[in-house]
Design a protein around this motif. Structure first.
Motif, short mmCIF file in Angstrom:
data_model
loop_
_atom_site.label_atom_id
_atom_site.label_comp_id
_atom_site.label_asym_id
_atom_site.label_seq_id
_atom_site.Cartn_x
_atom_site.Cartn_y
_atom_site.Cartn_z
N LEU A 1 9.18 5.97 3.77
CA LEU A 1 9.33 5.20 5.03
C LEU A 1 8.06 5.27 5.88
O LEU A 1 7.73 4.31 6.58
N VAL A 2 7.38 6.41 5.80
CA VAL A 2 6.15 6.56 6.59
C VAL A 2 5.11 5.52 6.18
O VAL A 2 4.19 5.21 6.93
N VAL A 3 5.25 5.00 4.98
CA VAL A 3 4.32 3.97 4.50
C VAL A 3 4.91 2.58 4.76
O VAL A 3 4.22 1.67 5.23
N PHE A 4 6.23 2.42 4.48
CA PHE A 4 6.80 1.07 4.53
C PHE A 4 7.13 0.60 5.95
O PHE A 4 7.19 -0.60 6.20
N GLU A 5 7.37 1.54 6.85
CA GLU A 5 7.70 1.12 8.21
C GLU A 5 6.49 0.44 8.88
O GLU A 5 6.60 -0.68 9.37
N PRO A 6 5.29 1.08 8.86
CA PRO A 6 4.13 0.36 9.42
C PRO A 6 3.77 -0.90 8.65
O PRO A 6 3.33 -1.89 9.23
N MET A 7 4.02 -0.89 7.34
CA MET A 7 3.72 -2.08 6.52
C MET A 7 4.55 -3.27 7.02
O MET A 7 4.03 -4.36 7.24
N HIS A 8 5.87 -3.01 7.18
CA HIS A 8 6.75 -4.05 7.71
C HIS A 8 6.27 -4.54 9.06
O HIS A 8 6.14 -5.74 9.29
N LEU B 1 -5.48 1.38 9.12
CA LEU B 1 -6.46 1.25 8.03
C LEU B 1 -5.77 1.42 6.67
O LEU B 1 -5.91 0.59 5.77
N MET B 2 -5.00 2.50 6.54
CA MET B 2 -4.33 2.77 5.26
C MET B 2 -3.29 1.71 4.95
O MET B 2 -3.13 1.31 3.80
N THR B 3 -2.56 1.27 5.97
CA THR B 3 -1.51 0.27 5.73
C THR B 3 -2.13 -1.05 5.25
O THR B 3 -1.64 -1.66 4.30
N GLY B 4 -3.20 -1.46 5.89
CA GLY B 4 -3.91 -2.66 5.42
C GLY B 4 -4.33 -2.50 3.97
O GLY B 4 -4.19 -3.40 3.15
N ASP B 5 -4.83 -1.32 3.66
CA ASP B 5 -5.27 -1.05 2.28
C ASP B 5 -4.11 -1.02 1.29
O ASP B 5 -4.32 -1.17 0.08
N GLY B 6 -2.90 -0.81 1.81
CA GLY B 6 -1.73 -0.87 0.94
C GLY B 6 -1.20 -2.28 0.80
O GLY B 6 -0.67 -2.66 -0.24
N GLU C 1 -0.45 -3.13 -13.06
CA GLU C 1 -0.64 -1.67 -13.16
C GLU C 1 -1.61 -1.18 -12.08
O GLU C 1 -1.35 -0.19 -11.40
N ILE C 2 -2.71 -1.87 -11.94
CA ILE C 2 -3.76 -1.40 -11.01
C ILE C 2 -3.29 -1.56 -9.56
O ILE C 2 -3.48 -0.67 -8.74
N SER C 3 -2.67 -2.71 -9.24
CA SER C 3 -2.27 -2.91 -7.85
C SER C 3 -1.23 -1.87 -7.45
O SER C 3 -1.21 -1.42 -6.31
N ARG C 4 -0.37 -1.48 -8.37
CA ARG C 4 0.62 -0.44 -8.05
C ARG C 4 -0.03 0.94 -7.90
O ARG C 4 0.31 1.70 -7.00
N ALA C 5 -0.97 1.23 -8.78
CA ALA C 5 -1.59 2.57 -8.76
C ALA C 5 -2.39 2.80 -7.48
O ALA C 5 -2.43 3.92 -6.97
N VAL C 6 -3.04 1.76 -6.97
CA VAL C 6 -3.87 1.96 -5.77
C VAL C 6 -3.12 1.63 -4.48
O VAL C 6 -3.65 1.83 -3.40
N GLY C 7 -1.87 1.14 -4.61
CA GLY C 7 -1.14 0.61 -3.45
C GLY C 7 -0.30 1.62 -2.70
O GLY C 7 -0.49 2.84 -2.81
N SER C 8 0.66 1.08 -1.95
CA SER C 8 1.46 1.87 -1.00
C SER C 8 2.33 2.93 -1.64
O SER C 8 2.74 3.88 -0.98
N GLU C 9 2.67 2.73 -2.89
CA GLU C 9 3.49 3.76 -3.56
C GLU C 9 2.63 4.61 -4.48
O GLU C 9 3.14 5.46 -5.20
N GLY C 10 1.34 4.36 -4.47
CA GLY C 10 0.42 5.13 -5.32
C GLY C 10 -0.60 5.88 -4.47
O GLY C 10 -0.25 6.76 -3.69
N LEU C 11 -1.86 5.46 -4.60
CA LEU C 11 -2.95 6.17 -3.93
C LEU C 11 -2.78 6.22 -2.41
O LEU C 11 -3.07 7.24 -1.78
N HIS D 1 12.81 -9.50 1.40
CA HIS D 1 13.56 -9.14 0.19
C HIS D 1 12.72 -8.27 -0.75
O HIS D 1 13.22 -7.27 -1.29
N VAL D 2 11.46 -8.62 -0.94
CA VAL D 2 10.64 -7.87 -1.92
C VAL D 2 9.97 -6.65 -1.29
O VAL D 2 9.41 -5.83 -2.01
N MET D 3 10.03 -6.55 0.02
CA MET D 3 9.37 -5.44 0.70
C MET D 3 10.40 -4.73 1.59
O MET D 3 10.28 -4.73 2.80
N PRO D 4 11.45 -4.16 0.96
CA PRO D 4 12.53 -3.58 1.77
C PRO D 4 12.06 -2.31 2.47
O PRO D 4 11.03 -1.74 2.11
N TYR D 5 12.81 -1.91 3.47
CA TYR D 5 12.61 -0.60 4.07
C TYR D 5 13.02 0.43 3.01
O TYR D 5 14.19 0.51 2.65
#
Lengths: 312, 312
Positions: free
Chosen positions: A77-84, A158-163, B192-202, A69-73
């Motif tokens: 998408l290039v970020v959220f698809e691998p995240m899912h 790597l990037m997805t984990g970091d997200g 603020e910080i988690s969003r800025a460095v996260g999947s929809e930010g950095l 629910h909180v992490m919708p597609y």
């Protein structure tokens, strides 16, 4: 009995001397003197045992539904698809569900601890994702060779984990509820979780695990090293999960510390089972039940949470 | 003037059409129609310009001293030694210092924003550390080949980065001060910080940067893509830094949003300078000064923070 439970700085710690099998009771299977590390984090490769299924499955299903629910597609998408994919394909652990169970034991509603449980699931999934990235200098798995199929490139993993990591903290900070005035509780939970997964917790365990996997069992006190790793990996993470659930369930300091110890024992038992340390399991299981007795004595229904104690 | 400043959902966004150099004033250097991406994150490779030195240097020195205090060389040394090295060897950015500067602009003491500034420094250092890990599928840098010397193995860099990230959030949650009752402020800063460095930010910016570096300038609207990246990278991170400083300095909503916009412009200017987008710099610099005028009109001394606006 080759082990002794010690309490150092209030934190329960299991210590084992390096003895042979000579004084081991004959009804127990031989204790391995040099236990081989499994190829991946033991906590992520241990499937939740069948006995946990009904309660654990209910909690786990709620956490995954919440995360979907909180992490919708959504875009990008290039970020959220691998995240899912990477969040839901990571091996399930009992850590997030134990967080909800601890909250429910204290008569809290599981939704009070949902953000913390979700954050724990996310952070462990991110850790697993990064652990799977092939790096030339990482020790090669011995018994389970790395599968050649990968859904994503190492760069994306790597990037997805970091997200995923900051998203866990984002969920926690968003769970601030002005009506419930729970900001102090949430900050405490953020502190607990960041310590458990950080440099003195899970990361320290992983560093030691890498060192140990290079030693190939030649180290004289191999089992002691494994126990040290287990204390921060399975033990530390379950202790954190249970403590966070207790904090968010409105527990007092005694309840929080009792549940932290209970979680530690639950995690240690899982680690010991996966390493075949059968005799130690019996000792630690008794300790886990002793912690729950406190809650029973205070008219809490501890049956559901007791299913987290593996019976072998 | 080839660009126009748009405000979408209250967030300032710079949009550029893909025009040629034909209508560019003759006193300006030729505008690149296909700007090459630098090999690493532009934000981390842009040295703070000389004009910033006195104020920036004072703020940066305080942040680094604080980090050395809270992150001592301690056991496990195998974990903390690379952590120290990778945090302090990462290229410096103006993001953490801008956080303190925003706090001071609102008459806060810089120590009120020290944990947030330190967390920002840590998270950007972790990001830089992970960005440097050699992975076979990552696009190879074109102009700046990867140095062959590495202080640590990629495995250690991966784990250390993974330890640095939660440590940033640990510092933030620890900065909770019962006497100042600042828990709501800190939770907002964590968000603020988690969003800025996260999947929809950095992370989104980095993903797009990787895609762009593969396109080799062939894309028709290359500059627009670079600007999109810059909005989440340099722009978004400086916006976050300034907003966090404003929150912790006790700013009201108007002050926080004014400083967020100011930070966004400061970051965009840095990105534009590093990409040679000279004409756009002039436009955005005017916008940055306009945001500061609000504070001057309200009897705030904005001279110090104005040094973050690069003059070219």
């Amino acid at each position: 009995m080759i082990g002794a439970m010690l309490h150092i700085n209030g934190k329960p710690t299991v210590h084992f001397s390096c003895k042979s099998n000579l004084d081991r009771p004959s009804h127990l299977p031989p204790k391995p003197t040099a236990v081989k590390m499994t190829t991946t984090t033991t906590i992520t490769t241990t499937p939740p045992p069948t006995i946990l299924q009904p309660y654990w499955a209910s909690l786990q299903a709620d956490i995954e539904a919440h995360l979907k629910h909180v992490m919708p597609y959504k875009d990008p998408l290039v970020v959220f698809e691998p995240m899912h994919h990477l969040v839901f394909s990571a091996p399930r652990t009992t850590v997030p569900a134990l967080c909800l169970a601890a909250c429910e034991l204290l008569s809290g509603h599981r939704r009070q601890a949902m953000a913390a449980a979700s954050a724990l699931l996310l952070l462990l999934a991110a850790n697993h994702t990064h652990e799977q990235i092939p790096l030339s200098t990482k020790p090669k798995p011995k018994s389970k060779p790395m599968m050649s199929f990968r859904a994503f490139t190492p760069g994306i993993e790597l990037m997805t984990g970091d997200g995923i990591i900051p998203f866990g903290f984002e969920l926690l900070s968003e769970s601030h509820d002005l009506a419930r005035d729970n900001s102090d509780q949430i900050l405490r939970v953020i502190l607990e979780i960041s310590r458990a997964v950080g440099s003195e917790g899970l990361i320290d365990a992983q560093y030691k695990k890498n060192l140990l996997s290079r030693s190939d069992g030649r180290e004289s006190c191999h089992v002691e090293r494994i126990m040290e790793i287990m204390e921060k990996d399975e033990g530390g993470l379950h202790a954190c999960g249970a403590a966070c659930g207790a904090i968010l369930g409105g527990g007092n300091e005694e309840e929080i510390e009792k549940l932290r110890k209970f979680g530690f024992y639950v995690g240690m038992i899982q680690g010991m089972v996966s390493e075949g340390l059968w005799e130690e399991v019996e000792v630690v299981r008794d300790l886990a039940f002793k912690e729950l007795q406190y809650f029973k004595d205070n008219n809490r229904d501890a049956d559901a949470i007791s299913s987290f104690i593996i019976h072998v």
